[in-house]
Design a protein around this motif. Sequence first.
Motif, mmCIF file in Angstrom:
data_model
loop_
_atom_site.group_PDB
_atom_site.id
_atom_site.type_symbol
_atom_site.label_atom_id
_atom_site.label_comp_id
_atom_site.label_asym_id
_atom_site.label_seq_id
_atom_site.Cartn_x
_atom_site.Cartn_y
_atom_site.Cartn_z
ATOM 1 N N LEU A 282 0.836 -1.209 0.000
ATOM 2 C CA LEU A 282 0.000 0.000 0.000
ATOM 3 C C LEU A 282 0.870 1.258 0.000
ATOM 4 O O LEU A 282 0.558 2.243 -0.690
ATOM 5 C CB LEU A 282 -0.917 0.015 1.234
ATOM 6 C CG LEU A 282 -2.045 -1.014 1.270
ATOM 7 C CD1 LEU A 282 -2.728 -0.990 2.638
ATOM 8 C CD2 LEU A 282 -3.063 -0.764 0.162
ATOM 9 N N ASP A 283 1.969 1.211 0.746
ATOM 10 C CA ASP A 283 2.798 2.419 0.901
ATOM 11 C C ASP A 283 3.699 2.668 -0.299
ATOM 12 O O ASP A 283 4.292 3.740 -0.408
ATOM 13 C CB ASP A 283 3.648 2.317 2.171
ATOM 14 C CG ASP A 283 2.784 2.312 3.427
ATOM 15 O OD1 ASP A 283 1.564 2.556 3.322
ATOM 16 O OD2 ASP A 283 3.326 2.055 4.518
ATOM 17 N N ALA A 284 3.817 1.684 -1.180
ATOM 18 C CA ALA A 284 4.692 1.833 -2.349
ATOM 19 C C ALA A 284 3.936 2.404 -3.550
ATOM 20 O O ALA A 284 4.492 2.497 -4.644
ATOM 21 C CB ALA A 284 5.318 0.493 -2.710
ATOM 22 N N THR A 285 2.680 2.766 -3.329
ATOM 23 C CA THR A 285 1.907 3.302 -4.451
ATOM 24 C C THR A 285 0.943 4.375 -3.967
ATOM 25 O O THR A 285 0.750 4.580 -2.768
ATOM 26 C CB THR A 285 1.179 2.172 -5.200
ATOM 27 O OG1 THR A 285 0.578 2.705 -6.371
ATOM 28 C CG2 THR A 285 0.131 1.517 -4.330
ATOM 29 N N LEU A 286 0.352 5.040 -4.919
ATOM 30 C CA LEU A 286 -0.501 6.191 -4.618
ATOM 31 C C LEU A 286 -1.905 5.996 -5.178
ATOM 32 O O LEU A 286 -2.844 6.656 -4.755
ATOM 33 C CB LEU A 286 0.151 7.425 -5.257
ATOM 34 C CG LEU A 286 -0.606 8.715 -5.393
ATOM 35 C CD1 LEU A 286 -0.941 9.259 -4.015
ATOM 36 C CD2 LEU A 286 0.230 9.747 -6.142
ATOM 37 N N ILE A 287 -2.029 5.095 -6.151
ATOM 38 C CA ILE A 287 -3.306 4.917 -6.843
ATOM 39 C C ILE A 287 -3.952 3.600 -6.430
ATOM 40 O O ILE A 287 -3.310 2.548 -6.460
ATOM 41 C CB ILE A 287 -3.108 4.911 -8.378
ATOM 42 C CG1 ILE A 287 -2.402 6.185 -8.836
ATOM 43 C CG2 ILE A 287 -4.449 4.735 -9.110
ATOM 44 C CD1 ILE A 287 -3.113 7.475 -8.478
#
Length: 241
Positions: free
Chosen positions: A32-37
């Motif tokens: 979850l923390d490695a992406t924004l979308i």
Amino acid sequence: MSEAGFEITERSRVMRQPIRGAYDEASVFAILDATLIAHVGYVIDGQPFVTPTAFWRDGRKLYWHGAVAARMLNSLADGAPACVTVSLLDGLVLAPSGFKHSINYRSVMAFGRARLISDPEAKRVALDRFIERLYPGRAATLRPATDLELAKTAVIEMRIEEAAAKVRNDGVMAIPEDIGWPAWAGVLPIETRIGRPTADVRLGAVAMGLATPAPYAEGDGLDARLAEAMALEIDRAIESV
Ligand SMILES: Cc1cc2nc3c(=O)[nH]c(=O)nc-3n(C[C@H](O)[C@H](O)[C@H](O)COP(=O)(O)OP(=O)(O)OC[C@H]3O[C@@H](n4cnc5c(N)ncnc54)[C@H](O)[C@@H]3O)c2cc1C
């Protein structure tokens, strides 16, 4: 990071390739923390919708926002069940046969009930957190949101009830029928990298000599920098308690 895990239920248990599944916070949060979308799935009158949106995480809660008029945000306001999915493409896997082609990826499916944050102050805190999660330390340097801007913005919160991570990080599955077949086989790694920053001269940043926001540097992998920004923000939040 916590060793805690999410409850595994019939809804969240990875049935296909269960070896690739994980339910611990560390695995789920890292993706979850490695992406924004994210893609938010929900149903209105029997019709499924899957809406892409920017999101942020605070502990076991996920947040997303938009215009108050947005159908997605309105229909999710009253505790509607939602499924939030994120996926990162890490590689194309090419095999000597079409059937054994695959994809390397990291993904999460998180289930919960969405609710609208209506208290303006809670909304302001949540939205600041979105900025901080992306750019640690930046919110306090920005022009504060006006009451009108806040009123026009809906913020949705979803406590994660259950979540599964699924990761494929592997080579080609070599089966006897494919060995020796004259077609290239292997993995093409895929990354999203940060490009060259272009400062908007109209807003004065160039004249003021302001630096681009850490931790984003040209050429860096976006997933690693997003994860770093999140880790920095968590550290700052702990220090401020
Ligand atoms: C970028 C990407 C591309 C993919 N391409 C394909 C494809 O072309 N064909 C294909 O069959 N599959 C593909 N997958 C895998 C796909 O997401 C499903 O895992 C798979 O299709 C099995 O679906 P299912 O409903 O039978 O899963 P099940 O195992 O029955 O799902 C049960 C539960 O497992 C968990 N789960 C399932 N899949 C995921 C997931 N991806 N991430 C996190 N949790 C999960 C959820 O909690 C779900 O409710 C891809 C995945 C990603 C991330």
